[in-house]
Design a protein around this motif. Structure first.
Motif, short mmCIF file in Angstrom:
data_model
loop_
_atom_site.label_atom_id
_atom_site.label_comp_id
_atom_site.label_asym_id
_atom_site.label_seq_id
_atom_site.Cartn_x
_atom_site.Cartn_y
_atom_site.Cartn_z
N GLN A 48 5.08 5.08 -3.85
CA GLN A 48 5.55 6.41 -3.42
C GLN A 48 4.38 7.36 -3.20
O GLN A 48 4.35 8.09 -2.22
N ASP A 49 3.39 7.37 -4.09
CA ASP A 49 2.29 8.32 -3.99
C ASP A 49 1.23 7.91 -2.97
O ASP A 49 0.67 8.76 -2.28
N SER A 80 0.71 2.98 -6.53
CA SER A 80 2.07 3.51 -6.46
C SER A 80 2.57 3.46 -5.02
O SER A 80 1.90 3.96 -4.10
N TRP A 118 -0.71 1.22 -0.27
CA TRP A 118 0.18 0.19 -0.78
C TRP A 118 0.63 -0.75 0.34
O TRP A 118 0.66 -1.97 0.18
#
Length: 197
Positions: A65-66, A63, A71
């Motif tokens: 965002q998380d 993810s 990432w």
């Protein structure tokens, strides 16, 4: 007699390359060339592709965002891998282009160039002599341009060999064509047997 067979062999080699296809031969010889002299580059390309696919799969599971740090790291790795892959692909493409030009030049020299060379070198030689009076006043044409009268010149013999090989090719294709076609389905519908209860 050796001149007769040499010219036939050169013409046959040229026709054989035409029958197989120069591009098919190029691909076969290029694959062998890569395996013999540059086997590391395709292996490196394959390994890099699999690494990029693995990283992309992991990137898709992560993810943004998380787990932004993970990432971003994966994204940089994928981008670096793609840049390296593009560089390797460019090297392989340049190498293949260079090899293609050299291969095509070598094929031309070994076929057409050699035929011109032999034709020029033996331009005043007779490949073989014909019995006197066979072709009457047209006998001079078979000796064209510089061979002795009553003989067959190198150029005429090359044309004759090429013509015979082309006719033989056409005959073989016509004979093989019926065997190469897909078998036709019968026009009658299949009978289905019904069981009576």
């Amino acid at each position: 007699m050796s001149l007769l067979f040499t010219i036939f062999a050169l013409v046959f080699l040229t026709q054989l390359i035409a029958w197989i296809g120069q591009s098919v031969l190029l691909e076969l010889v290029y694959v062998a060339y890569l395996r013999l002299f540059h086997s590391a580059t395709p292996a490196k390309q394959k390994k890099l592709k699999s690494e990029i696919l693995t990283l992309k799969a992991e990137l898709l599971r992560t993810s943004a965002q998380d787990q932004f740090a993970k990432w971003a790291k994966l994204r940089r790795s994928v981008d670096k891998g793609l840049a390296d892959l593009e560089k390797i692909n460019g090297e392989i493409s340049a190498r293949k282009s260079s090899f293609s030009m050299q291969f095509n030049s070598a094929v031309w020299v070994l076929t057409t160039g050699l035929q011109f060379g032999v034709g020029w070198w033996y331009r005043r030689e007779a490949v073989f002599y014909l019995p006197k009076g066979w072709f009457g006043p047209f006998g001079w044409w078979l000796a064209f341009p510089f061979a002795p009268a009553g003989s067959v010149s190198v150029g005429v013999w090359q044309m004759a060999c090429k013509r015979v090989l082309k006719v033989a090719e056409r005959v073989v294709k016509e004979i093989a064509a019926p065997h190469m076609e897909a078998p036709e389905k019968s026009s009658e519908p299949e009978k289905v047997s019904k069981k009576s209860d």
